[in-house]
Design a protein around this motif. Sequence first.
Motif, PDB file in Angstrom:
ATOM      1  N   MET A 197       0.802  -1.216   0.000  1.00 30.44           N
ATOM      2  CA  MET A 197       0.000   0.000   0.000  1.00 30.44           C
ATOM      3  C   MET A 197       0.838   1.271   0.000  1.00 30.44           C
ATOM      4  O   MET A 197       0.330   2.355  -0.295  1.00 30.44           O
ATOM      5  CB  MET A 197      -0.948  -0.001   1.208  1.00 30.44           C
ATOM      6  CG  MET A 197      -2.024  -1.070   1.130  1.00 30.44           C
ATOM      7  SD  MET A 197      -3.173  -0.813  -0.241  1.00 30.44           S
ATOM      8  CE  MET A 197      -4.173   0.517   0.425  1.00 30.44           C
ATOM      9  N   LYS A 198       2.110   1.167   0.346  1.00 30.52           N
ATOM     10  CA  LYS A 198       2.991   2.331   0.279  1.00 30.52           C
ATOM     11  C   LYS A 198       3.533   2.576  -1.131  1.00 30.52           C
ATOM     12  O   LYS A 198       4.237   3.554  -1.359  1.00 30.52           O
ATOM     13  CB  LYS A 198       4.150   2.181   1.263  1.00 30.52           C
ATOM     14  CG  LYS A 198       3.805   2.551   2.698  1.00 30.52           C
ATOM     15  CD  LYS A 198       3.581   4.049   2.852  1.00 30.52           C
ATOM     16  CE  LYS A 198       3.414   4.446   4.297  1.00 30.52           C
ATOM     17  NZ  LYS A 198       3.215   5.921   4.466  1.00 30.52           N
ATOM     18  N   THR A 253       2.212   6.355  -2.524  1.00 31.03           N
ATOM     19  CA  THR A 253       1.242   5.655  -1.685  1.00 31.03           C
ATOM     20  C   THR A 253      -0.080   5.468  -2.417  1.00 31.03           C
ATOM     21  O   THR A 253      -0.568   6.386  -3.085  1.00 31.03           O
ATOM     22  CB  THR A 253       0.998   6.459  -0.398  1.00 31.03           C
ATOM     23  OG1 THR A 253       2.251   6.811   0.183  1.00 31.03           O
ATOM     24  CG2 THR A 253       0.192   5.648   0.597  1.00 31.03           C
ATOM     25  N   TYR A 255      -2.963   4.406  -0.800  1.00 29.48           N
ATOM     26  CA  TYR A 255      -4.115   4.695   0.055  1.00 29.48           C
ATOM     27  C   TYR A 255      -4.113   6.194   0.330  1.00 29.48           C
ATOM     28  O   TYR A 255      -3.173   6.895  -0.038  1.00 29.48           O
ATOM     29  CB  TYR A 255      -4.091   3.878   1.353  1.00 29.48           C
ATOM     30  CG  TYR A 255      -2.937   4.173   2.291  1.00 29.48           C
ATOM     31  CD1 TYR A 255      -3.001   5.217   3.212  1.00 29.48           C
ATOM     32  CD2 TYR A 255      -1.789   3.387   2.281  1.00 29.48           C
ATOM     33  CE1 TYR A 255      -1.946   5.483   4.079  1.00 29.48           C
ATOM     34  CE2 TYR A 255      -0.728   3.640   3.147  1.00 29.48           C
ATOM     35  CZ  TYR A 255      -0.821   4.685   4.043  1.00 29.48           C
ATOM     36  OH  TYR A 255       0.224   4.943   4.892  1.00 29.48           O
ATOM     37  N   GLU A 257      -3.245   9.130   2.106  1.00 34.31           N
ATOM     38  CA  GLU A 257      -2.301   9.522   3.149  1.00 34.31           C
ATOM     39  C   GLU A 257      -2.872  10.668   3.984  1.00 34.31           C
ATOM     40  O   GLU A 257      -3.298  11.692   3.437  1.00 34.31           O
ATOM     41  CB  GLU A 257      -0.981   9.981   2.531  1.00 34.31           C
ATOM     42  CG  GLU A 257      -0.065   8.872   2.084  1.00 34.31           C
ATOM     43  CD  GLU A 257       0.764   8.306   3.235  1.00 34.31           C
ATOM     44  OE1 GLU A 257       0.464   8.617   4.398  1.00 34.31           O
ATOM     45  OE2 GLU A 257       1.714   7.560   2.931  1.00 34.31           O
TER      46      GLU A 257
END
Length: 352
Positions: A197-198, A253, A255, A257
């Motif tokens: 996810m990063k 990323t 997701y 952040e």
Amino acid sequence: MARIHLLSLPNAFTTEAFCLDGFSQLTMRMATLLKRMGHHVTLYGGDQNEAPCDELVTVLTTEEHQSLGKDWPYQNAIMTADNPLWKIAVPRLIEEIGKRKQSRDMIFTVGGVSQKAVYDAHPELMDVEYSIGYPGNCCRYRVFESYAWKHICYGAQSLPKVRFYDAVIPCFYEEEKFPFYEKPDPYLVYVGRLIPMKGIKIACEAAKAAGVPLKVIGHGDKSLVTYGDYLGPLSNTERNDVVAQASGMFCPTIYLEPFNQVAVEAQMSGVPVICTDQGGFTETVKHGTAGMRCNLFREFVAAATRAAEGGFPRAVIRAHAQRRFGMATAQRSYTDYIARLETLHGRGWYAD
């Protein structure tokens, strides 16, 4: 001068040795900031501490930390009241604050719901989450790291009305800890957890496609590093120097952040950021100047190429970041916010 009870989290002590835990490092910076502002700070935490304070109250010993936290890396601890570290620390927090509290004191925390029992035990004190970049926030007074995350949390908690005593204040940093290299080395860097996810896959593939060397710093699943040199987790000083010499930083990323601290830390050294175009990045990375916010793979590749060729104004990036995210700006913002809270002891919203 305000009297502030500053709570750390029990999974990581407030020292540089626990640098992989962002909350412990944030607590150290907040202690530094509050003391610069002239406030009285009582810090509650472990028996290892490097943060400035007027009094350190130990609620967890090194031996207890090693025994109760032995089953997971400290930076991966789950922040819940059921965690063994929290179960031993929270009752002590309640007791020790009770011994010291005075009228109009404030509790400052980034513990969210994991420390809710502490706030509930002292309802006459103002409970303030001073830098929210996590979902489990619950205090009566909340400071978010970005407007994006503030609105996400309000929506998730069905809070449709304006909350006049909440605020948005970005994370802040000590400028002198970030070196500057006018002429960087021709490599890009990724700093963060090694989890899908990063966006580590995007970083590896985009750097490879651009033909640019990549250095990877972080902890997690090393098998996700499919291109470049893996340096492992580094100390703050080592990491900051590697980042400062890079031509650019990947923060792809996937997701939303809340903020992404390393993206701002890179800019503190004048390093452009190559990131996604959502969440906190929309407020911290000026597109085209401080880096590129990307939506397609080809945009990541083009941004990597531009960074490697020196296509971003490093001195401008650094100057802007230090003005916006430096300690002086944070001091003004928190001074104003604490003053806003203190109006509640008088006429509140109608205060002169």
